[in-house]
Design a protein around this motif. Structure first.
Motif, PDB file in Angstrom:
ATOM      1  N   ALA A  85     -15.990   9.724  -9.218  1.00  0.00           N
ATOM      2  CA  ALA A  85     -15.135   9.884 -10.402  1.00  0.00           C
ATOM      3  C   ALA A  85     -14.333  11.175 -10.319  1.00  0.00           C
ATOM      4  CB  ALA A  85     -15.986   9.863 -11.662  1.00  0.00           C
ATOM      5  N   GLU A  86     -14.951  12.242  -9.850  1.00  0.00           N
ATOM      6  CA  GLU A  86     -14.262  13.523  -9.711  1.00  0.00           C
ATOM      7  C   GLU A  86     -13.121  13.411  -8.700  1.00  0.00           C
ATOM      8  OE1 GLU A  86     -13.358  17.526 -10.318  1.00  0.00           O
ATOM      9  OE2 GLU A  86     -14.734  16.230 -11.456  1.00  0.00           O
ATOM     10  N   ILE A  87     -13.371  12.733  -7.594  1.00  0.00           N
ATOM     11  CA  ILE A  87     -12.339  12.561  -6.569  1.00  0.00           C
ATOM     12  C   ILE A  87     -11.180  11.742  -7.113  1.00  0.00           C
ATOM     13  CG2 ILE A  87     -11.828  11.458  -4.357  1.00  0.00           C
ATOM     14  CD1 ILE A  87     -14.738  12.180  -3.532  1.00  0.00           C
ATOM     15  N   GLN A  88     -11.488  10.631  -7.750  1.00  0.00           N
ATOM     16  CA  GLN A  88     -10.432   9.751  -8.251  1.00  0.00           C
ATOM     17  C   GLN A  88      -9.628  10.406  -9.364  1.00  0.00           C
ATOM     18  OE1 GLN A  88     -12.289   5.993  -9.211  1.00  0.00           O
ATOM     19  NE2 GLN A  88     -12.206   5.296  -7.097  1.00  0.00           N
ATOM     20  N   ASP A  89     -10.302  11.112 -10.249  1.00  0.00           N
ATOM     21  CA  ASP A  89      -9.595  11.752 -11.364  1.00  0.00           C
ATOM     22  C   ASP A  89      -8.686  12.876 -10.893  1.00  0.00           C
ATOM     23  OD1 ASP A  89     -10.884  10.036 -13.057  1.00  0.00           O
ATOM     24  OD2 ASP A  89     -12.361  11.488 -13.777  1.00  0.00           O
ATOM     25  N   GLY A  90      -9.002  13.427  -9.714  1.00  0.00           N
ATOM     26  CA  GLY A  90      -8.156  14.490  -9.192  1.00  0.00           C
ATOM     27  C   GLY A  90      -6.784  14.013  -8.763  1.00  0.00           C
ATOM     28  N   GLY A  91      -6.661  12.739  -8.398  1.00  0.00           N
ATOM     29  CA  GLY A  91      -5.368  12.157  -8.059  1.00  0.00           C
ATOM     30  C   GLY A  91      -4.870  12.426  -6.654  1.00  0.00           C
ATOM     31  N   GLU A  92      -5.586  13.232  -5.877  1.00  0.00           N
ATOM     32  CA  GLU A  92      -5.115  13.568  -4.531  1.00  0.00           C
ATOM     33  C   GLU A  92      -5.670  12.650  -3.453  1.00  0.00           C
ATOM     34  OE1 GLU A  92      -4.871  17.917  -3.612  1.00  0.00           O
ATOM     35  OE2 GLU A  92      -6.040  18.077  -5.466  1.00  0.00           O
ATOM     36  N   LEU A  93      -6.753  11.930  -3.761  1.00  0.00           N
ATOM     37  CA  LEU A  93      -7.413  11.075  -2.778  1.00  0.00           C
ATOM     38  C   LEU A  93      -7.990   9.878  -3.504  1.00  0.00           C
ATOM     39  CD1 LEU A  93      -8.738  10.578   0.061  1.00  0.00           C
ATOM     40  CD2 LEU A  93     -10.667  11.973  -0.744  1.00  0.00           C
ATOM     41  N   TYR A  94      -7.885   8.709  -2.883  1.00  0.00           N
ATOM     42  CA  TYR A  94      -8.435   7.504  -3.491  1.00  0.00           C
ATOM     43  C   TYR A  94      -9.477   6.914  -2.545  1.00  0.00           C
ATOM     44  CZ  TYR A  94      -8.478   3.068  -6.098  1.00  0.00           C
ATOM     45  OH  TYR A  94      -8.849   1.979  -6.847  1.00  0.00           O
ATOM     46  N   LEU A  95     -10.723   6.897  -3.009  1.00  0.00           N
ATOM     47  CA  LEU A  95     -11.829   6.260  -2.304  1.00  0.00           C
ATOM     48  C   LEU A  95     -12.441   5.193  -3.203  1.00  0.00           C
ATOM     49  CD1 LEU A  95     -13.772   9.337  -0.820  1.00  0.00           C
ATOM     50  CD2 LEU A  95     -11.826   8.109   0.152  1.00  0.00           C
ATOM     51  N   THR A  96     -13.228   4.305  -2.615  1.00  0.00           N
ATOM     52  CA  THR A  96     -13.976   3.313  -3.383  1.00  0.00           C
ATOM     53  C   THR A  96     -15.412   3.284  -2.885  1.00  0.00           C
ATOM     54  OG1 THR A  96     -13.049   1.642  -1.890  1.00  0.00           O
ATOM     55  CG2 THR A  96     -12.066   1.819  -4.096  1.00  0.00           C
ATOM     56  N   HIS A  97     -16.247   2.508  -3.541  1.00  0.00           N
ATOM     57  CA  HIS A  97     -17.668   2.462  -3.213  1.00  0.00           C
ATOM     58  C   HIS A  97     -18.099   1.042  -2.883  1.00  0.00           C
ATOM     59  CE1 HIS A  97     -18.246   0.738  -7.215  1.00  0.00           C
ATOM     60  NE2 HIS A  97     -19.466   0.409  -6.827  1.00  0.00           N
ATOM     61  N   THR A  98     -19.306   0.935  -2.386  1.00  0.00           N
ATOM     62  CA  THR A  98     -19.947  -0.360  -2.170  1.00  0.00           C
ATOM     63  C   THR A  98     -21.455  -0.151  -2.266  1.00  0.00           C
ATOM     64  OG1 THR A  98     -20.023  -2.290  -0.714  1.00  0.00           O
ATOM     65  CG2 THR A  98     -20.144  -0.127   0.348  1.00  0.00           C
ATOM     66  N   ARG A  99     -22.206  -1.184  -1.937  1.00  0.00           N
ATOM     67  CA  ARG A  99     -23.663  -1.057  -1.827  1.00  0.00           C
ATOM     68  C   ARG A  99     -24.093  -1.588  -0.471  1.00  0.00           C
ATOM     69  NH1 ARG A  99     -26.483   0.497  -6.249  1.00  0.00           N
ATOM     70  NH2 ARG A  99     -25.335   0.431  -8.226  1.00  0.00           N
ATOM     71  N   LEU A 100     -24.966  -0.834   0.168  1.00  0.00           N
ATOM     72  CA  LEU A 100     -25.553  -1.233   1.436  1.00  0.00           C
ATOM     73  C   LEU A 100     -27.060  -1.124   1.302  1.00  0.00           C
ATOM     74  CD1 LEU A 100     -23.175   0.600   3.954  1.00  0.00           C
ATOM     75  CD2 LEU A 100     -23.289  -1.863   3.523  1.00  0.00           C
ATOM     76  N   ASP A 101     -27.741  -2.236   1.525  1.00  0.00           N
ATOM     77  CA  ASP A 101     -29.191  -2.280   1.369  1.00  0.00           C
ATOM     78  C   ASP A 101     -29.609  -1.764  -0.005  1.00  0.00           C
ATOM     79  OD1 ASP A 101     -31.757  -2.875   2.221  1.00  0.00           O
ATOM     80  OD2 ASP A 101     -32.091  -0.902   3.121  1.00  0.00           O
ATOM     81  N   GLY A 102     -28.787  -2.099  -1.007  1.00  0.00           N
ATOM     82  CA  GLY A 102     -29.076  -1.733  -2.384  1.00  0.00           C
ATOM     83  C   GLY A 102     -28.671  -0.331  -2.774  1.00  0.00           C
TER      84      GLY A 102
END
Length: 476
Positions: A424-441
């Protein structure tokens, strides 16, 4: 709008487009608007009278642009890229100007023949078997649906197309993929009429690749219960981590069992342009169909999906319908690509792929891919060397999956909460866009440096932004 005004506006737009690309790094990579904010600035009803293009373009700049996430930004490292390039944009402009409906050879001979030629070029560049024939679809989801429908018809002697599933009596079918396979596969299974219950999600190994032994066991169990194994969908690069299923081993099982093998290589398949990455596919001796998206990692504007099939007859017999109003004198001598997929209407997608392949050349595309893969390797090594971060999957290409381990934090719930806050901190900063997933839960962050114009400095900056965000979250 007359021709003179069109020229004026078009020249101004091209200048704006060039400025946009050149200055894109000055914009926040991710749109930061609230739900409904853009709609709230638009009139509830459309205009009764026409408006000037100057007014429309001003509203585009002031209302629409602030609500756009900039996928062509070099700091866009979320999901997988949807790449573009100058050559592809120019081709899209020509495609829109021509306004052709390329459903058959008759409706645009050059479009049909160009598609056949560029798909042959791409087949050779990817190192696919010479007997494969290709057609351009819109997305990999559509191509996979074509594979499922073709497998269904081959297995039933093309009876389901004629009589529906009712004609199959109590016969049941099974489709197989790994637990890491893309969600579109289940959607396609539903659309093809099998139902989600027909989908078997096979266990993966420690690298998140399908276990061939588990696949063989499930196929045997299904046959013992009177279920017909129909199709296996293997992933050459899963969405979460770019895991590579063992295509050769899976292919041997499918060949032995008479099962259709479809390879979903939507993103990672472009890496087959590199001889050093051909290990991912192997010989493809037992592969029936294969899909890769040039609109992801090959500098070609969305949408452009390359679907290859070993047996064209199975594909065409599945989709071909010949109403009188579409018949032409040339039909016996040409390819009518409307019969090679779901859509009747077809855009001239081959033009932008042709522009890209000629503009970059194979060497230019290889240079770009090797650069991106090197960025991924650097990120993986950098993460491995940092005591506060953990990499959770192999990084065979340029997708790196990791999580932050705040000092003194050990339980999974706290680690997940910390990584959610980090993202959330990264995305709210506006300089970098990452996303998440789940691996083995486990909650995992993904970083994919694969945008056409991304450079090493962007990747280094992205890593520093991750470190800065971790410090910010820690000090709250």
């Amino acid at each position: 709008m007359n021709s003179k005004e069109f020229r004026r506006q078009a020249h101004a737009l091209v200048d704006w487009m060039a400025d946009y690309v050149e200055s894109i790094e000055d914009r926040p990579v991710k749109a930061s608007v609230a739900p409904g904010e853009i709609a709230g600035r638009l009139p509830a009803s459309g205009p009764e009278a026409g408006e000037s293009m100057d007014t429309i373009l001003e509203d585009f700049r002031e209302i629409i642009l602030p609500g756009m996430t900039h996928w062509q930004h070099p700091m866009f490292m979320a999901y997988f890229p949807a790449n573009s390039s100058y050559a592809s944009v120019l081709a899209e402009m020509l495609t829109a100007t021509l306004g052709a409906q390329c459903m058959s050879w008759e409706t645009s001979p050059a479009a049909a023949e160009l598609e056949g030629r560029v798909m042959r070029w791409l087949r050779e560049w990817l190192g696919l078997p010479a007997e494969f024939e290709g057609v351009i679809q819109d997305t990999a989801s559509t191509a996979t649906l074509c594979a499922l429908l073709s497998a269904r018809e081959r297995a039933t002697g093309f009876a389901v197309n004629n009589r529906g599933f009712a004609g199959q009596g109590d016969r049941r079918f099974a489709i197989y993929c790994s637990t890491e396979a893309h969600s579109s596969i289940e959607k396609d299974v539903r659309i093809a009429g099998f139902g989600s219950a027909a989908l078997r999600k096979i266990a993966v190994d420690g690298d998140f690749a399908m276990r061939a032994d588990a696949l063989a066991e499930r196929i045997a169990a299904d046959r013992a219960e009177g279920v017909t194994p129909l199709c296996v969908i293997a992933a050459l690069g899963t969405t979460s981590s770019t895991a590579i299923d063992p295509i050769e081993a899976i292919g041997e099982i499918c060949a032995d069992q008479g099962i259709w093998l479809h390879v979903d290589a939507a993103y990672a398949g472009t890496a087959l342009l590199l001889p050093e990455c051909r290990w991912m596919l192997g010989s493809a001796e037992h592969v029936d169909s294969f899909v890769v998206n040039p609109h992801k990692w090959m500098a070609t504007n969305f949408d452009c999906t390359a679907y290859f099939v070993r047996n064209v007859e199975s594909l065409v017999r599945t989709f071909e319908i010949q109403p009188e109003y579409l018949k032409t004198r040339a039909d016996e001598h040409v390819r009518n690509y409307r019969d090679w997929g779901i859509q009747l209407g077809r855009r001239f997608r081959a033009l932008k792929l042709w522009f890209v392949m000629r503009s970059f050349g194979l060497e230019g595309l290889q240079t770009m891919l090797r650069r991106h893969i090197e960025y991924g390797r650097w990120l993986a090594e950098t993460l491995d060397a940092h005591p506060a971060f953990e990499r959770l999957a192999p990084a065979p290409l340029n997708c790196v999956c990791f999580r932050w381990l705040p000092p003194g934090t050990h339980d999974e719930a706290t680690i997940e909460k910390a990584n959610q806050a980090l993202l959330a901190e990264i995305q709210d900063g506006g300089e970098l866009y990452l996303t998440h997933t789940r691996l083995d839960g486990r909650y995992v962050l993904r970083i994919v440096p694969g945008q056409t114009r991304v450079e090493r400095r962007h990747v280094e900056s992205a890593w520093q932004l991750v470190l800065n965000a971790a410090d910010t979250v820690s000090n709250r």
